[in-house]
Write an enzyme that holds these catalytic residues in place. Structure first.
Site, PDB file in Angstrom:
ATOM      1  N   HIS A 284      38.394  39.711  54.860  1.00 60.75           N
ATOM      2  CA  HIS A 284      38.748  39.683  53.439  1.00 60.75           C
ATOM      3  C   HIS A 284      39.994  38.794  53.324  1.00 60.75           C
ATOM      4  CE1 HIS A 284      39.509  42.163  49.530  1.00 60.75           C
ATOM      5  NE2 HIS A 284      39.936  40.925  49.409  1.00 60.75           N
TER       6      HIS A 284
ATOM      7  N   ARG B  79      45.953  39.465  37.920  1.00 61.60           N
ATOM      8  CA  ARG B  79      47.215  40.222  37.878  1.00 61.60           C
ATOM      9  C   ARG B  79      48.012  39.955  39.138  1.00 61.60           C
ATOM     10  NH1 ARG B  79      46.073  43.864  41.802  1.00 61.60           N
ATOM     11  NH2 ARG B  79      43.937  44.637  41.949  1.00 61.60           N
TER      12      ARG B  79
ATOM     13  N   GLU C  97      24.126  41.815  45.939  1.00 60.67           N
ATOM     14  CA  GLU C  97      24.417  40.639  46.735  1.00 60.67           C
ATOM     15  C   GLU C  97      24.219  40.965  48.215  1.00 60.67           C
ATOM     16  OE1 GLU C  97      28.435  39.690  45.598  1.00 60.67           O
ATOM     17  OE2 GLU C  97      29.291  40.871  47.231  1.00 60.67           O
TER      18      GLU C  97
ATOM     19  N   LYS D  17      26.599  46.469  43.426  1.00 59.75           N
ATOM     20  CA  LYS D  17      27.994  46.396  42.984  1.00 59.75           C
ATOM     21  C   LYS D  17      28.096  46.473  41.463  1.00 59.75           C
ATOM     22  CE  LYS D  17      30.823  43.704  45.213  1.00 59.75           C
ATOM     23  NZ  LYS D  17      31.501  42.505  45.781  1.00 59.75           N
TER      24      LYS D  17
ATOM     25  N   ARG E 288      51.478  49.253  53.987  1.00 56.22           N
ATOM     26  CA  ARG E 288      51.568  50.176  52.857  1.00 56.22           C
ATOM     27  C   ARG E 288      51.870  51.576  53.383  1.00 56.22           C
ATOM     28  NH1 ARG E 288      47.017  48.504  48.337  1.00 56.22           N
ATOM     29  NH2 ARG E 288      47.034  46.245  48.724  1.00 56.22           N
TER      30      ARG E 288
END
Length: 444
Positions: free
Chosen positions: A207, A291, A199, A157, A337
């Site tokens: 999630h 944010r 990782e 990552k 979405r």
């Protein structure tokens, strides 16, 4: 309180922020590219300034043009929305130097939490559970050694950026070298930083993210979780709150961990702590988003708290008016979405003129969008053209309400993914709440 705010963004989020400003009695300034001269946010704002050509790098990412627009119009603050410059520490720093408030955390905090390797170390030191892995890999000779310690499968990552870029899955030692090089190269190209770490690849996982609000006086509240496991190539498609898979006890622990994470870095403004949760309910810190999130409306629906208004208030120095015990999560909210793309043709992006538009209505149905009849969707930006959000007393009712709203939604002139969202809502695993980040991949 600010009297004038510049919105350094476009599309539905710019419209969303302008509406919040109007309700708060604050004047708004829109910035736009040459391709967005007919956009809704330009018409709704009190003032508007063109900041450059169509390409985002020449307009919405042009820091000097945006800051010049703020100075010329007398804006006291800049709201960056999400994406674009919202997590750019250099931009936040420039705002400060120009005497303009950045509606978000400090440049130092953005920089610290944007470095995912440093964020892992900070959370680990604060006692927040972190995915097993290794720190930043500066010596290539140690790659194989560290990988053997972690075990396969694992993830390489990037420490910078987001959006699923700079990440590679490694299933065996023979894949490690190429995956490491590919992740580093992609990260360097996308974010200007090729540094990576590794990782353990946890699978299957959910999630789950926790929304936090923190003022400048040390007060922190957690507004509950959002389930974000419906993803395609690590890009979220559908979100709901609360998660059907998080027990009351796990929720309590996760909220405590989110508050602990915020306090560890003395966070201020709205932020999100993202976790991975396995089938047994164990959860691990993944990253912190400094944010407003795209999916913030589902939290607003179940808590009744306007996150954008509180972002503005906190940036203006207003303390939070409630404590954790005042936060009540009621019912279920779901967000779909709506992207201008064709799922049946490899998700090919679509652009064109909206020839017909019908937006669904009814109690607790919300469509955040910048679309209007005869508007031309440009080919230069993100494919998301709207977010359909519903709220109901139960999850079952919320699913039916969303299905009804999707059936009522009509957008002609561009291809979009509403039918795919209907398929997701009808999926047996989704209905049962027993779905993970591989749901879309499994269904092809």
């Amino acid at each position: 309180m600010f009297s004038k705010i510049l919105i350094a963004n476009r599309g539905e989020i710019a419209v969303r922020i302008i509406r919040a400003c109007k309700e708060m009695g604050i004047s708004s300034v829109a910035v736009f590219s040459e391709a967005d001269s007919d956009s809704l946010h330009v018409s709704l704002a009190d003032e508007s300034i063109c900041i450059g050509p169509a390409q985002a790098k020449d307009s919405y990412l042009n820091m000097s043009a945006i800051l010049s627009a703020a100075v010329v119009t007398g804006a006291q603050a800049i709201h960056p929305g999400y994406g674009l410059l919202s997590e750019n520490a250099d931009f936040a720093s420039l705002c400060e130097k120009c005497g303009i408030a950045f509606i978000g955390p400090s440049a130092e905090l953005i920089r610290k939490m944007g470095d995912k390797d440093a964020a892992r170390k900070t959370m680990r030191a604060a006692g927040v559970p972190v995915v097993p892995g290794c720190d930043l890999l500066e010596d290539p000779a140690l790659i194989q050694q560290e990988a053997d310690k972690i075990g396969y499968p694992l993830l390489v990552k990037a420490r910078a950026g987001g959006g699923g870029r700079g990440i590679r899955t490694v299933n065996s030692a023979k894949e490690l070298k190429n995956a490491f090089a590919a992740a580093s190269t992609e990260a360097k190209s996308a974010f200007g930083d090729g540094a990576v770490y590794m990782e353990k690849y946890l699978f299957p996982v959910k999630h789950i993210e926790m929304q936090i609000l923190c003022d400048n006086y040390g007060n922190v509240v957690c507004l509950g979780e959002r389930e974000c496991s419906v993803q395609r190539k690590r890009q979220k498609l559908l979100e709901e709150s609360p998660s059907p898979a998080v027990s009351a006890e796990t929720r309590r622990k996760m909220m405590e961990a989110a508050v602990k994470a915020a306090q560890a870095v003395h966070y201020a403004n709205a932020g999100t702590i993202e976790f991975l949760m396995d089938k047994t309910g164990n959860f691990y810190f993944m990253e912190m988003n400094t944010r407003l999130q795209v999916e913030h409306p589902v939290t607003e629906m179940v808590t009744g708290i306007d996150l954008v208004k509180w972002q503005i208030r906190i940036a203006a120095g207003v303390p939070l008016s409630y404590k954790q015990e005042d936060i009540k999560i009621e019912g279920t909210a779901i967000e779909c979405r709506i992207n201008a793309e064709n799922p049946r043709d490899g998700f090919r992006p679509s652009c064109g003129t909206i020839s017909f538009l019908h937006i669904p209505g009814g109690p607790w149905v919300r469509f955040d969008t910048a679309l209007y009849q005869d508007y031309t969707v440009p080919p230069f930006y993100d494919s998301m053209i709207g977010k359909l959000i519903v709220h109901a007393k139960t999850r079952e009712e919320a699913i039916r309400k969303m299905q009804a709203a999707l059936c009522e939604l009509v957008i002609e002139g561009v291809e979009h993914n509403a039918e795919q969202q209907m398929d997701i809502l009808s999926d047996s695993e989704f209905i049962a709440g027993d779905y993970y980040t591989d749901l879309i991949e499994k269904r092809g």
